[in-house]
Motif scaffolding. Structure first.
Motif, PDB file in Angstrom:
ATOM      1  N   ALA A   1       0.786  -1.213   0.112  1.00 55.49           N
ATOM      2  CA  ALA A   1      -0.046   0.047   0.082  1.00 55.49           C
ATOM      3  C   ALA A   1       0.866   1.421   0.029  1.00 55.49           C
ATOM      4  O   ALA A   1       0.509   2.178  -0.666  1.00 55.49           O
ATOM      5  CB  ALA A   1      -0.833  -0.011   1.224  1.00 55.49           C
ATOM      6  N   ALA A   2       1.966   1.157   0.916  1.00 58.71           N
ATOM      7  CA  ALA A   2       2.881   2.553   0.817  1.00 58.71           C
ATOM      8  C   ALA A   2       3.415   2.792  -0.651  1.00 58.71           C
ATOM      9  O   ALA A   2       3.465   3.762  -0.932  1.00 58.71           O
ATOM     10  CB  ALA A   2       3.896   2.097   1.822  1.00 58.71           C
ATOM     11  N   MET A   3       3.801   1.668  -1.198  1.00 58.13           N
ATOM     12  CA  MET A   3       4.398   1.917  -2.272  1.00 58.13           C
ATOM     13  C   MET A   3       3.419   2.332  -3.522  1.00 58.13           C
ATOM     14  O   MET A   3       3.768   3.163  -4.492  1.00 58.13           O
ATOM     15  CB  MET A   3       5.033   0.620  -3.059  1.00 58.13           C
ATOM     16  N   GLN A   4       2.151   1.882  -3.602  1.00 57.91           N
ATOM     17  CA  GLN A   4       1.138   2.411  -4.439  1.00 57.91           C
ATOM     18  C   GLN A   4       0.234   3.735  -3.961  1.00 57.91           C
ATOM     19  O   GLN A   4      -0.390   4.115  -4.967  1.00 57.91           O
ATOM     20  CB  GLN A   4       0.370   1.252  -4.836  1.00 57.91           C
ATOM     21  N   GLU A   5       0.595   3.968  -2.627  1.00 59.57           N
ATOM     22  CA  GLU A   5      -0.169   5.097  -2.289  1.00 59.57           C
ATOM     23  C   GLU A   5      -1.763   4.542  -2.022  1.00 59.57           C
ATOM     24  O   GLU A   5      -2.553   5.304  -2.039  1.00 59.57           O
ATOM     25  CB  GLU A   5      -0.278   6.355  -3.141  1.00 59.57           C
ATOM     26  N   TYR A   6      -1.785   3.533  -1.712  1.00 61.11           N
ATOM     27  CA  TYR A   6      -3.083   2.825  -1.160  1.00 61.11           C
ATOM     28  C   TYR A   6      -3.304   2.879   0.249  1.00 61.11           C
ATOM     29  O   TYR A   6      -2.357   3.283   1.085  1.00 61.11           O
ATOM     30  CB  TYR A   6      -3.136   1.385  -1.720  1.00 61.11           C
ATOM     31  N   LYS A   7      -4.476   2.317   0.602  1.00 61.38           N
ATOM     32  CA  LYS A   7      -4.634   2.184   2.194  1.00 61.38           C
ATOM     33  C   LYS A   7      -5.137   0.999   2.539  1.00 61.38           C
ATOM     34  O   LYS A   7      -5.716   0.537   1.888  1.00 61.38           O
ATOM     35  CB  LYS A   7      -6.011   3.410   2.511  1.00 61.38           C
ATOM     36  N   VAL A   8      -4.576   0.696   3.924  1.00 60.85           N
ATOM     37  CA  VAL A   8      -4.899  -0.710   4.455  1.00 60.85           C
ATOM     38  C   VAL A   8      -5.842  -0.509   5.753  1.00 60.85           C
ATOM     39  O   VAL A   8      -5.454   0.548   6.543  1.00 60.85           O
ATOM     40  CB  VAL A   8      -3.636  -1.324   4.833  1.00 60.85           C
ATOM     41  N   VAL A   9      -6.960  -1.117   5.785  1.00 58.85           N
ATOM     42  CA  VAL A   9      -7.765  -0.791   7.182  1.00 58.85           C
ATOM     43  C   VAL A   9      -7.680  -2.385   7.754  1.00 58.85           C
ATOM     44  O   VAL A   9      -7.909  -3.399   7.031  1.00 58.85           O
ATOM     45  CB  VAL A   9      -9.238  -0.749   6.739  1.00 58.85           C
ATOM     46  N   GLU A  10      -7.335  -2.313   9.110  1.00 58.13           N
ATOM     47  CA  GLU A  10      -7.468  -3.598   9.641  1.00 58.13           C
ATOM     48  C   GLU A  10      -7.376  -3.648  11.464  1.00 58.13           C
ATOM     49  O   GLU A  10      -7.124  -2.556  11.706  1.00 58.13           O
ATOM     50  CB  GLU A  10      -6.181  -4.273   9.469  1.00 58.13           C
ATOM     51  N   PRO A  11      -8.195  -4.442  11.895  1.00 65.59           N
ATOM     52  CA  PRO A  11      -8.894  -5.450  11.465  1.00 65.59           C
ATOM     53  C   PRO A  11     -10.260  -5.045  10.895  1.00 65.59           C
ATOM     54  O   PRO A  11     -10.622  -3.844  11.175  1.00 65.59           O
ATOM     55  CB  PRO A  11      -8.833  -6.488  12.537  1.00 65.59           C
ATOM     56  N   VAL A  12     -11.079  -5.723  10.550  1.00 68.24           N
ATOM     57  CA  VAL A  12     -12.185  -5.188   9.712  1.00 68.24           C
ATOM     58  C   VAL A  12     -13.515  -6.109  10.410  1.00 68.24           C
ATOM     59  O   VAL A  12     -13.505  -7.330  10.193  1.00 68.24           O
ATOM     60  CB  VAL A  12     -12.377  -5.281   8.168  1.00 68.24           C
ATOM     61  N   ASN A  13     -14.509  -5.516  10.858  1.00 67.58           N
ATOM     62  CA  ASN A  13     -15.861  -6.101  11.355  1.00 67.58           C
ATOM     63  C   ASN A  13     -16.775  -5.204  10.744  1.00 67.58           C
ATOM     64  O   ASN A  13     -17.038  -4.107  11.281  1.00 67.58           O
ATOM     65  CB  ASN A  13     -15.705  -6.121  12.849  1.00 67.58           C
ATOM     66  N   LEU A  14     -17.491  -5.599   9.688  1.00 63.98           N
ATOM     67  CA  LEU A  14     -18.754  -5.023   9.329  1.00 63.98           C
ATOM     68  C   LEU A  14     -19.956  -5.655   9.146  1.00 63.98           C
ATOM     69  O   LEU A  14     -20.032  -6.968   9.489  1.00 63.98           O
ATOM     70  CB  LEU A  14     -18.240  -4.774   7.854  1.00 63.98           C
ATOM     71  N   VAL A  15     -20.981  -4.825   9.257  1.00 61.76           N
ATOM     72  CA  VAL A  15     -22.471  -5.604   9.247  1.00 61.76           C
ATOM     73  C   VAL A  15     -23.085  -5.131   8.271  1.00 61.76           C
ATOM     74  O   VAL A  15     -22.945  -3.708   7.914  1.00 61.76           O
ATOM     75  CB  VAL A  15     -23.197  -5.114  10.518  1.00 61.76           C
ATOM     76  N   GLY A  16     -24.031  -5.751   7.531  1.00 61.28           N
ATOM     77  CA  GLY A  16     -24.568  -5.442   6.119  1.00 61.28           C
ATOM     78  C   GLY A  16     -25.775  -6.246   6.119  1.00 61.28           C
ATOM     79  O   GLY A  16     -26.165  -6.926   6.812  1.00 61.28           O
ATOM     80  N   VAL A  17     -26.444  -5.949   5.135  1.00 60.22           N
ATOM     81  CA  VAL A  17     -27.672  -6.813   4.787  1.00 60.22           C
ATOM     82  C   VAL A  17     -27.390  -8.177   4.866  1.00 60.22           C
ATOM     83  O   VAL A  17     -28.447  -8.932   5.081  1.00 60.22           O
ATOM     84  CB  VAL A  17     -28.365  -5.998   3.580  1.00 60.22           C
ATOM     85  N   HIS A  18     -26.362  -8.486   4.267  1.00 65.94           N
ATOM     86  CA  HIS A  18     -26.151  -9.736   3.969  1.00 65.94           C
ATOM     87  C   HIS A  18     -25.487 -10.582   5.317  1.00 65.94           C
ATOM     88  O   HIS A  18     -24.936 -11.657   5.242  1.00 65.94           O
ATOM     89  CB  HIS A  18     -25.208 -10.362   2.821  1.00 65.94           C
ATOM     90  N   GLY A  19     -25.399  -9.848   6.310  1.00 64.16           N
ATOM     91  CA  GLY A  19     -24.834 -10.450   7.589  1.00 64.16           C
ATOM     92  C   GLY A  19     -23.526  -9.550   8.055  1.00 64.16           C
ATOM     93  O   GLY A  19     -23.738  -8.371   8.010  1.00 64.16           O
ATOM     94  N   THR A  20     -22.891 -10.328   8.599  1.00 65.67           N
ATOM     95  CA  THR A  20     -21.590  -9.631   9.322  1.00 65.67           C
ATOM     96  C   THR A  20     -20.399 -10.381   8.561  1.00 65.67           C
ATOM     97  O   THR A  20     -20.251 -11.417   7.908  1.00 65.67           O
ATOM     98  CB  THR A  20     -21.453  -9.856  10.841  1.00 65.67           C
ATOM     99  N   THR A  21     -19.068  -9.369   8.695  1.00 66.65           N
ATOM    100  CA  THR A  21     -17.925 -10.124   8.187  1.00 66.65           C
ATOM    101  C   THR A  21     -16.796  -9.713   9.082  1.00 66.65           C
ATOM    102  O   THR A  21     -16.743  -8.606   9.756  1.00 66.65           O
ATOM    103  CB  THR A  21     -17.599  -9.670   6.784  1.00 66.65           C
ATOM    104  N   ASP A  22     -15.839 -10.763   9.132  1.00 68.69           N
ATOM    105  CA  ASP A  22     -14.603 -10.599  10.143  1.00 68.69           C
ATOM    106  C   ASP A  22     -13.474 -10.861   9.386  1.00 68.69           C
ATOM    107  O   ASP A  22     -13.038 -12.033   9.126  1.00 68.69           O
ATOM    108  CB  ASP A  22     -14.851 -11.534  11.422  1.00 68.69           C
ATOM    109  N   LEU A  23     -12.748  -9.785   8.844  1.00 72.41           N
ATOM    110  CA  LEU A  23     -11.665 -10.058   7.991  1.00 72.41           C
ATOM    111  C   LEU A  23     -10.336  -9.267   8.601  1.00 72.41           C
ATOM    112  O   LEU A  23     -10.578  -8.645   9.554  1.00 72.41           O
ATOM    113  CB  LEU A  23     -11.925  -9.101   6.696  1.00 72.41           C
ATOM    114  N   ASP A  24      -9.280  -9.943   8.206  1.00 70.74           N
ATOM    115  CA  ASP A  24      -7.912  -9.595   8.718  1.00 70.74           C
ATOM    116  C   ASP A  24      -7.526  -7.961   8.441  1.00 70.74           C
ATOM    117  O   ASP A  24      -6.752  -7.232   9.009  1.00 70.74           O
ATOM    118  CB  ASP A  24      -6.968 -10.446   8.730  1.00 70.74           C
TER     119      ASP A  24
END
Length: 214
Positions: A65-88
């Motif tokens: 991400a640093a080389m490409q000027e991107y962003k990293v979000v971590e850890p990730v816990n989201l809630v949506g219409v389709h349920g929840t997600t637990d990503l690293d």
């Protein structure tokens, strides 16, 4: 005299046979007890290594991400219409959003795209867990839910599964689409992540940071 001798001889033989039978029974019982103890001692719950090894993958994402000027979000816990997600982690770039799920399970891993559950065997024990590729698909849906709710559209979303267990043996078809740390590193170098899909990186990353903190 002969009859008395015969009776004594038969008595001695019977005693010897009885003692031998008792000795054999004791040995069998002891061995059985040892096997039972071994099974009992090996019956402890298998370690929950779902996120084991995630740190190395997150560092890898951060460097990229640093080389490409991107962003990293971590850890990730989201809630949506389709349920929840637990990503690293989530990698947010011009290309879109890449969700990453790490599984640090050791031992032998068996499964396929069509199976509802996969199997892990470790130290003579066995357990099943939900098909991680199915979970990855659901995670992508939840990520899209969050984007759609925020009014952000046309963002490509993908979620991958990286097996980070150093001692794991992956008995999986190549078509499964899973990654190891080495193959994931190679995947990040593909032209796919250099494509410009007009994604607004900072607003999208900020949205996921805020939603994960709730």
């Amino acid at each position: 005299m002969d009859s008395t001798y015969s009776i004594i001889l038969l008595t001695v033989i019977s005693l010897v046979a009885l003692i031998a039978a008792i000795s054999i029974a004791v040995v069998v019982m002891r061995r059985a007890g040892g096997i039972k103890s071994a099974k009992k001692s090996g019956g402890a719950a298998m370690p929950d290594d779902e996120h084991k090894g995630r740190e190395a993958i997150v560092r890898q994402l951060a460097r990229y991400a640093a080389m490409q000027e991107y962003k990293v979000v971590e850890p990730v816990n989201l809630v949506g219409v389709h349920g929840t997600t637990d990503l690293d982690a989530l990698l947010v770039g011009w290309f879109g959003v890449l969700g990453v799920k790490c599984l640090g399970y050791g031992g032998d891993i068996y499964g396929s795209l069509t199976e509802e559950e996969w199997t892990q065997t470790l130290n003579g024990q066995r357990r099943t867990f939900q098909n991680p590729m199915t979970r990855a698909q659901k995670s992508s849906l939840v990520i899209r839910d969050v984007l759609f709710e925020a009014g952000i559209k046309n963002v490509p979303v993908e979620t991958v599964v990286v097996f980070t267990g150093k001692s794991s043996q992956l008995m999986l078809p190549r078509s499964t689409g899973h990654y190891t740390p080495a193959t994931f590193s190679a995947y990040l170098k593909s032209i796919h992540f250099e494509e410009d899909k007009n994604v607004q990186i900072e607003p999208v990353a900020k949205l996921f940071r805020e939603r994960s903190a709730q």
